[in-house]
Design a protein around this motif. Sequence first.
Motif, PDB file in Angstrom:
ATOM      1  N   GLU A   1      -5.729   2.967   0.668  1.00  0.00           N
ATOM      2  CA  GLU A   1      -7.116   2.842   0.220  1.00  0.00           C
ATOM      3  C   GLU A   1      -7.186   2.511  -1.270  1.00  0.00           C
ATOM      4  O   GLU A   1      -8.011   1.711  -1.701  1.00  0.00           O
ATOM      5  CB  GLU A   1      -7.864   4.154   0.489  1.00  0.00           C
ATOM      6  N   ARG A   2      -6.301   3.129  -2.037  1.00  0.00           N
ATOM      7  CA  ARG A   2      -6.349   2.955  -3.490  1.00  0.00           C
ATOM      8  C   ARG A   2      -5.619   1.703  -3.963  1.00  0.00           C
ATOM      9  O   ARG A   2      -6.089   0.987  -4.864  1.00  0.00           O
ATOM     10  CB  ARG A   2      -5.755   4.207  -4.172  1.00  0.00           C
ATOM     11  N   PHE A   3      -4.459   1.409  -3.376  1.00  0.00           N
ATOM     12  CA  PHE A   3      -3.601   0.350  -3.933  1.00  0.00           C
ATOM     13  C   PHE A   3      -3.472  -0.890  -3.048  1.00  0.00           C
ATOM     14  O   PHE A   3      -2.843  -1.847  -3.458  1.00  0.00           O
ATOM     15  CB  PHE A   3      -2.204   0.917  -4.211  1.00  0.00           C
ATOM     16  N   GLY A   4      -4.057  -0.866  -1.855  1.00  0.00           N
ATOM     17  CA  GLY A   4      -4.025  -2.057  -1.021  1.00  0.00           C
ATOM     18  C   GLY A   4      -3.295  -1.840   0.288  1.00  0.00           C
ATOM     19  O   GLY A   4      -2.414  -0.981   0.407  1.00  0.00           O
ATOM     20  N   PRO A   5      -3.652  -2.646   1.299  1.00  0.00           N
ATOM     21  CA  PRO A   5      -3.138  -2.431   2.654  1.00  0.00           C
ATOM     22  C   PRO A   5      -1.662  -2.761   2.823  1.00  0.00           C
ATOM     23  O   PRO A   5      -1.076  -2.440   3.856  1.00  0.00           O
ATOM     24  CB  PRO A   5      -4.011  -3.372   3.507  1.00  0.00           C
ATOM     25  N   GLU A   6      -1.066  -3.418   1.832  1.00  0.00           N
ATOM     26  CA  GLU A   6       0.344  -3.803   1.976  1.00  0.00           C
ATOM     27  C   GLU A   6       1.295  -2.672   1.600  1.00  0.00           C
ATOM     28  O   GLU A   6       2.505  -2.757   1.842  1.00  0.00           O
ATOM     29  CB  GLU A   6       0.656  -5.029   1.098  1.00  0.00           C
ATOM     30  N   VAL A   7       0.794  -1.586   1.021  1.00  0.00           N
ATOM     31  CA  VAL A   7       1.665  -0.507   0.534  1.00  0.00           C
ATOM     32  C   VAL A   7       2.247   0.273   1.717  1.00  0.00           C
ATOM     33  O   VAL A   7       1.521   0.737   2.592  1.00  0.00           O
ATOM     34  CB  VAL A   7       0.894   0.461  -0.375  1.00  0.00           C
TER      35      VAL A   7
END
Length: 435
Positions: free
Chosen positions: A237-243
């Motif tokens: 949610e905070r850093f992006g769906p690729e994490v």
Amino acid sequence: MSGKKKGQATLLVGTAEVDITPPVGTALAGGLKPRPSLGVEDPLYVKAIVLESGGQKLACVVFDLVALSRKEGDLGVALACQRTGIPEENIVWAATHTHTGPYTMKLLYQDNLVVNQAYLAGLPEKMAQAVALADKGKVPARFCRQRSFHPGLVHNRRVTLKNGQAINTWNLPQVPSEIQAVGSSGPTDPEIGLLSFEDEAGNLLAVMFHYTLHTNTNFGPRFSADYPAVVAARLRERFGPEVVTLFLPGACGDINTPGPRHRAVGDGLAERIIPALENRQPKDGPVALASLKQEVVVPRRDFTVDQEKRIATSGWPAEVWQIFRDEVEALRREGKKEDRAVLQAWRIGDVAFASLPGELFVEWGLKIKKESPFPWTYPVELGGDYLGYLVTERAWQEGGYEALIARSARPSVEGVAMLVETVLKMLHHLHQEKP
């Protein structure tokens, strides 16, 4: 790096997730008896991260499972090696110990049908897929080590009584009122270990986090990876769906949450992890990678001791005693006095990891952290195999659930001490090797 050619990265990182959620209705492990799964709260995955630097490759694999035996793990490592060329010694793995996943072996239950054999047989292929996808998807990256703390989510789940016995906290209502408690039986480890990897544009690719808390905070009727899944969702949610977030379980054989359930635990950890990641300062340059594996022979507990007395003083109510009697009989029928298992140790820069094949007591984990030659060391339980609870001499003498004799509690105290000393020697060897 001096002499670096244009376009030549000094660190490459790739990640992958492969769904390993079983069919709904499959029995859930983690309790004294199976319970049917009624749905999926969050999917179970096998996750992989592949690192390449300085001519070395290292793959770290994590299963959202209560445990996994060496048989399936070794098969998956061999398949992954064939497909990627990563040496088997450099492919390390562990299970997260979620108590809302399927049975992968007979634990505290006699029925062979409790393990879905077709599902189990497919796990090595899933592991190989994850490693191959991660290896294929590697991109230039930067590395950062960080840490935080959260002492409020953990407690030592064993309480010592004035009569010299220990009782698990969930069985405290069973303690006779005339016997006084004299305190917690051991320490905790509140540190959150963090390794993060980002691409050249500064986008977060992967997070490896280490925490010393049993993944039994959900225990509901639906499949779930427990609090690590909540952390993973919050980071996306905070850093992006690729994490991709990989959880490495610490030495939490005797560590439970004092009350918060998996959503609150995951949110609590995420609220400590996210600010640390927002302030990360990754460095360019090569990262030292190395790994060791060593097979060991581990003596079992003496099942000729008075198990009936141990059961009666363990704190469990009498209606479940037969489960533990059956466990002793199962071990007697096997007739084995020892197990063969694998220890794993690996390094990522100045951070070292050491995995042991069972549920390691926190006292042993703190010893590994203290005596390791690396500035940062994280003990990982349930890596390479599963032998059950890895207890201390004090715990064996005081009794309690983990000091019973069962297929989930096989190694002797002497065997556990040997495992710890061996893995410390492996860490010293890794430290002395020139990167």
